[in-house]
Design a protein around this motif. Structure first.
Motif, PDB file in Angstrom:
ATOM      1  N   TYR A 423      -8.383   6.114  -9.481  1.00  0.00           N
ATOM      2  CA  TYR A 423      -7.138   6.501 -10.159  1.00  0.00           C
ATOM      3  C   TYR A 423      -6.067   6.963  -9.152  1.00  0.00           C
ATOM      4  CZ  TYR A 423     -10.455   6.488 -14.038  1.00  0.00           C
ATOM      5  OH  TYR A 423     -11.423   6.136 -14.945  1.00  0.00           O
ATOM      6  N   PRO A 424      -5.623   6.070  -8.268  1.00  0.00           N
ATOM      7  CA  PRO A 424      -4.697   6.469  -7.192  1.00  0.00           C
ATOM      8  C   PRO A 424      -3.245   6.546  -7.651  1.00  0.00           C
ATOM      9  CG  PRO A 424      -5.218   4.150  -6.970  1.00  0.00           C
ATOM     10  CD  PRO A 424      -6.032   4.655  -8.147  1.00  0.00           C
ATOM     11  N   PHE A 425      -2.963   7.440  -8.602  1.00  0.00           N
ATOM     12  CA  PHE A 425      -1.607   7.514  -9.157  1.00  0.00           C
ATOM     13  C   PHE A 425      -0.577   7.838  -8.069  1.00  0.00           C
ATOM     14  CE2 PHE A 425      -3.833   9.445 -13.134  1.00  0.00           C
ATOM     15  CZ  PHE A 425      -4.457   8.239 -13.383  1.00  0.00           C
ATOM     16  N   GLY A 426      -0.875   8.862  -7.268  1.00  0.00           N
ATOM     17  CA  GLY A 426       0.066   9.258  -6.225  1.00  0.00           C
ATOM     18  C   GLY A 426       0.279   8.158  -5.203  1.00  0.00           C
ATOM     19  N   GLY A 427      -0.802   7.517  -4.779  1.00  0.00           N
ATOM     20  CA  GLY A 427      -0.682   6.445  -3.806  1.00  0.00           C
ATOM     21  C   GLY A 427       0.115   5.275  -4.336  1.00  0.00           C
ATOM     22  N   LEU A 428      -0.088   4.930  -5.586  1.00  0.00           N
ATOM     23  CA  LEU A 428       0.675   3.839  -6.185  1.00  0.00           C
ATOM     24  C   LEU A 428       2.166   4.168  -6.225  1.00  0.00           C
ATOM     25  CD1 LEU A 428      -1.835   2.956  -9.033  1.00  0.00           C
ATOM     26  CD2 LEU A 428      -1.002   1.325  -7.316  1.00  0.00           C
ATOM     27  N   LEU A 429       2.490   5.392  -6.627  1.00  0.00           N
ATOM     28  CA  LEU A 429       3.901   5.792  -6.661  1.00  0.00           C
ATOM     29  C   LEU A 429       4.518   5.765  -5.270  1.00  0.00           C
ATOM     30  CD1 LEU A 429       4.477   8.780  -9.131  1.00  0.00           C
ATOM     31  CD2 LEU A 429       5.565   6.542  -9.147  1.00  0.00           C
ATOM     32  N   ARG A 430       3.804   6.316  -4.301  1.00  0.00           N
ATOM     33  CA  ARG A 430       4.335   6.359  -2.937  1.00  0.00           C
ATOM     34  C   ARG A 430       4.544   4.964  -2.371  1.00  0.00           C
ATOM     35  NH1 ARG A 430       0.790  10.848  -2.923  1.00  0.00           N
ATOM     36  NH2 ARG A 430      -0.954   9.596  -2.120  1.00  0.00           N
ATOM     37  N   SER A 431       3.772   3.994  -2.862  1.00  0.00           N
ATOM     38  CA  SER A 431       3.920   2.619  -2.372  1.00  0.00           C
ATOM     39  C   SER A 431       5.053   1.872  -3.071  1.00  0.00           C
ATOM     40  CB  SER A 431       2.609   1.855  -2.584  1.00  0.00           C
ATOM     41  OG  SER A 431       2.415   1.549  -3.960  1.00  0.00           O
ATOM     42  N   GLY A 432       5.663   2.505  -4.065  1.00  0.00           N
ATOM     43  CA  GLY A 432       6.779   1.875  -4.770  1.00  0.00           C
ATOM     44  C   GLY A 432       6.422   1.223  -6.081  1.00  0.00           C
ATOM     45  N   ALA A 433       5.177   1.368  -6.516  1.00  0.00           N
ATOM     46  CA  ALA A 433       4.763   0.747  -7.771  1.00  0.00           C
ATOM     47  C   ALA A 433       5.374   1.467  -8.965  1.00  0.00           C
ATOM     48  CB  ALA A 433       3.241   0.764  -7.893  1.00  0.00           C
ATOM     49  N   MET A 434       5.610   0.712 -10.031  1.00  0.00           N
ATOM     50  CA  MET A 434       6.006   1.317 -11.298  1.00  0.00           C
ATOM     51  C   MET A 434       4.756   1.716 -12.068  1.00  0.00           C
ATOM     52  SD  MET A 434       8.197  -0.250 -14.498  1.00  0.00           S
ATOM     53  CE  MET A 434       9.757  -0.132 -13.617  1.00  0.00           C
ATOM     54  N   LEU A 435       4.804   2.915 -12.681  1.00  0.00           N
ATOM     55  CA  LEU A 435       3.704   3.380 -13.513  1.00  0.00           C
ATOM     56  C   LEU A 435       4.100   3.326 -14.980  1.00  0.00           C
ATOM     57  CD1 LEU A 435       2.349   6.599 -11.713  1.00  0.00           C
ATOM     58  CD2 LEU A 435       1.787   4.207 -11.280  1.00  0.00           C
ATOM     59  N   ALA A 436       3.215   2.773 -15.789  1.00  0.00           N
ATOM     60  CA  ALA A 436       3.259   2.939 -17.244  1.00  0.00           C
ATOM     61  C   ALA A 436       2.022   3.748 -17.607  1.00  0.00           C
ATOM     62  CB  ALA A 436       3.249   1.588 -17.943  1.00  0.00           C
TER      63      ALA A 436
END
Length: 544
Positions: A423-436
């Motif tokens: 569940y790498p929420f922070g890593g995904l955000l830091r990489s520029g990914a959009m979260l839903a």
């Protein structure tokens, strides 16, 4: 022109932050956002809502949910939230005694951690329901608990082979023990009495009321079709959309039959046209790539470990041929379908991203907005690919915490390194990914504020003093709220929702406080006071 509805006197969450204190609504649209000057739009017929310091924000949207099965379970043997084997069995006994007229005992929601190895036995059910068949899916709906009578009716014995997409749990003597995993569930599930059309519509409307009470104004139904005995909600949505009782905005994800191939695509095109009406749009295809980690069916790049920490031969299951998946996704993308992937293990995540990359290479840029749900284990090399490919990370935050299912049935079998990729929420955000964000209800609570609490704290609500689950993957409150609003609105193709700005649809929720004013540990204590869809109130708490 006077506004029909006016909110004043509290913080308003806009795309720029809490930068406003008043919002005007005319018809179904937001017509002004600002401060005291917005009050000039009040007229003799304007309904004025005093925020009184409570936060107004866009309506929550659930990007992955199953409302009709959830609504049906609430009226059956509902085992949700029970944590011990003894209490679970007692609840089944009580339900069976209260419903002697039921030919089958159905329902579900039991917790895997309540039973040794997550696999309850048929003998436990036989002791309380010996004369009628019992079929009870677990909380995540990837396994089912059955009694001897159900096994007998299905003709399942020691000689019955495991289906290609599932597993029959067996005892030391090789006899079916009472738990059916994944595709094996259908061996019994197909025999259970189907709900009527009236039952399904009633379940939808019951679930809708519950979701509105949690501030949810729109969602993506992650399974429109027939799968493992789950009721197809398609006709219920169509009926509700036609008669106006569907007050939410719903995106339907049409089920990809994993036992078939590209020959089903023309049928999906027909279903998209036939099932889209009013507030229901069936423009998505759901591709379930793997299972879940707790029963060893999530697809992993490297093998699961055993209880001793040694590698096994099991890498989980790929329900759709990974060599064919890029072809399927490319064709769906070319036809304008959004692809909604169930991708829980790191191999499934990689397969989904590879398929999206193939579609991008073949078709060029598109606005189909593919998204990957669950994302329990993501290899670090794949984290930056989300932003690069325009793939949205559809997270279910409630699962990202230390709790028995995680600590007893998952981490030991992943190993320390792989467990740190969860569940790498922070890593995904830091990489520029959009979260839903979504809930997967009835797998877990549909309450967005509970999920937001875990996304921010990485600790379950009420678990004061518990260790933080992978602290670097925490995200901020604004980012978590954005995932449940603008992020989910994006994957739901509801571009005029998810933001409080002039011209947007007035899908709004007023909380009972401003969670920014308190400690993050108290986020889950926040409740919903009012919910609006298109400027019309669809829920009001009594104290509101």
């Amino acid at each position: 022109m006077h506004a029909d509805l006016l909110f004043t006197g509290g913080p308003v969450l806009t795309p720029e932050g809490r930068t406003a204190t008043a919002v005007a609504v005319t018809g179904d649209r937001i017509t002004a956002v600002g401060h005291d000057e917005v009050r000039d739009l009040a007229g003799p017929r304007t309904q004025v809502v005093d925020l009184a310091g409570r936060l107004l924000l866009p309506g929550f949207q659930d990007a992955h949910v199953h409302p009709v099965p959830a609504g049906l379970e609430l009226t059956q043997c509902d085992l949700t939230g029970i944590r011990t084997a003894q209490e679970t069995v007692a609840a089944v006994r009580a339900y069976a005694a209260a419903h002697p007229e039921r030919e089958w005992i159905t329902g579900g929601g039991w917790s895997m951690e309540a039973f040794e190895g997550g696999t309850p036995t048929k003998e436990l059910l036989d002791a309380v329901v010996p004369d009628r068949p019992v079929y009870l899916p677990n909380r995540d709906h990837h396994g089912a608990w059955v009694n001897s009578r159900a096994l007998e009716l299905a003709g399942i014995d020691r000689d019955t082979p495991d289906p290609a997409d599932g597993r029959i749990e067996r005892d030391a003597a090789g006899e079916p023990s009472g738990t059916l995993q994944e595709g094996a569930m259908q061996l019994v599930g197909r025999l259970t009495p189907p709900a009527t059309a009236a039952d399904r519509l009633a379940a939808l409307l019951h679930a809708q009321r519950h979701l509105h009470a949690l501030g949810i104004t729109a969602w993506q139904d992650a399974l429109v079709g027939d799968f493992l005995g789950m009721e197809d909600p398609a006709q219920a949505y169509l009926a509700a959309a036609r008669d106006g009782s569907l007050t939410a905005r719903v995106r339907g994800a049409l089920w990809w039959d994993r036992e078939r191939g590209a020959e089903q695509i023309p049928e999906l095109v027909e279903k998209r046209a036939a099932l889209s009406h009013g507030r229901f749009r069936a423009g998505t295809v759901k591709l379930m790539l793997d299972g879940v980690a707790e029963n060893g069916t999530a697809a992993l790049l490297d093998p699961y470990l055993d209880r001793c920490g040694c590698a096994t031969a099991n890498r989980g299951k790929s329900f759709i041929d990974s060599d064919q998946l890029p072809k399927y996704v490319t064709e769906l993308d070319a036809l304008g379908f959004q692809c909604h992937f169930h991708a829980l293990g790191d191999r499934a995540v990689r397969d989904a991203l590879d398929a999206i990359e193939a579609a991008r290479a073949a078709n060029g840029p598109s606005d189909t907005r593919p998204h990957l749900a669950h994302l329990q284990v993501v290899h670090p090399e794949d984290v930056p690919r989300f932003a690069r490919l325009g793939a949205t990370a559809n997270i279910q935050p409630l699962w990202a915490a230390h709790e028995p299912q995680m600590d007893e049935l998952t981490i030991p079998f992943l190993g320390s390194q792989r467990a740190s990729w969860q569940y790498p929420f922070g890593g995904l955000l830091r990489s520029g990914a959009m979260l839903a964000a979504g809930s997967d209800w009835p797998v877990s609570s549909p309450d967005p504020l509970q999920g937001i609490h875990v996304a921010v704290n990485r600790v379950e609500p009420g678990a004061d003093g518990a260790p933080v689950f992978l602290p670097a993957e925490r995200i901020g409150l604004t980012e978590a709220l954005t995932a449940y609003t603008a992020g989910s609105a994006y994957v739901n193709h509801l571009d005029d929702t998810g933001r409080i700005q002039v011209g947007a649809l007035a899908d709004l929720v007023m909380l009972d406080r401003d969670p920014f004013d308190g400690p993050t540990e108290a986020i889950a204590e926040t409740g919903v006071a009012l919910t609006y869809v298109g400027g019309e109130a669809v829920y009001a708490a009594q104290e509101a």
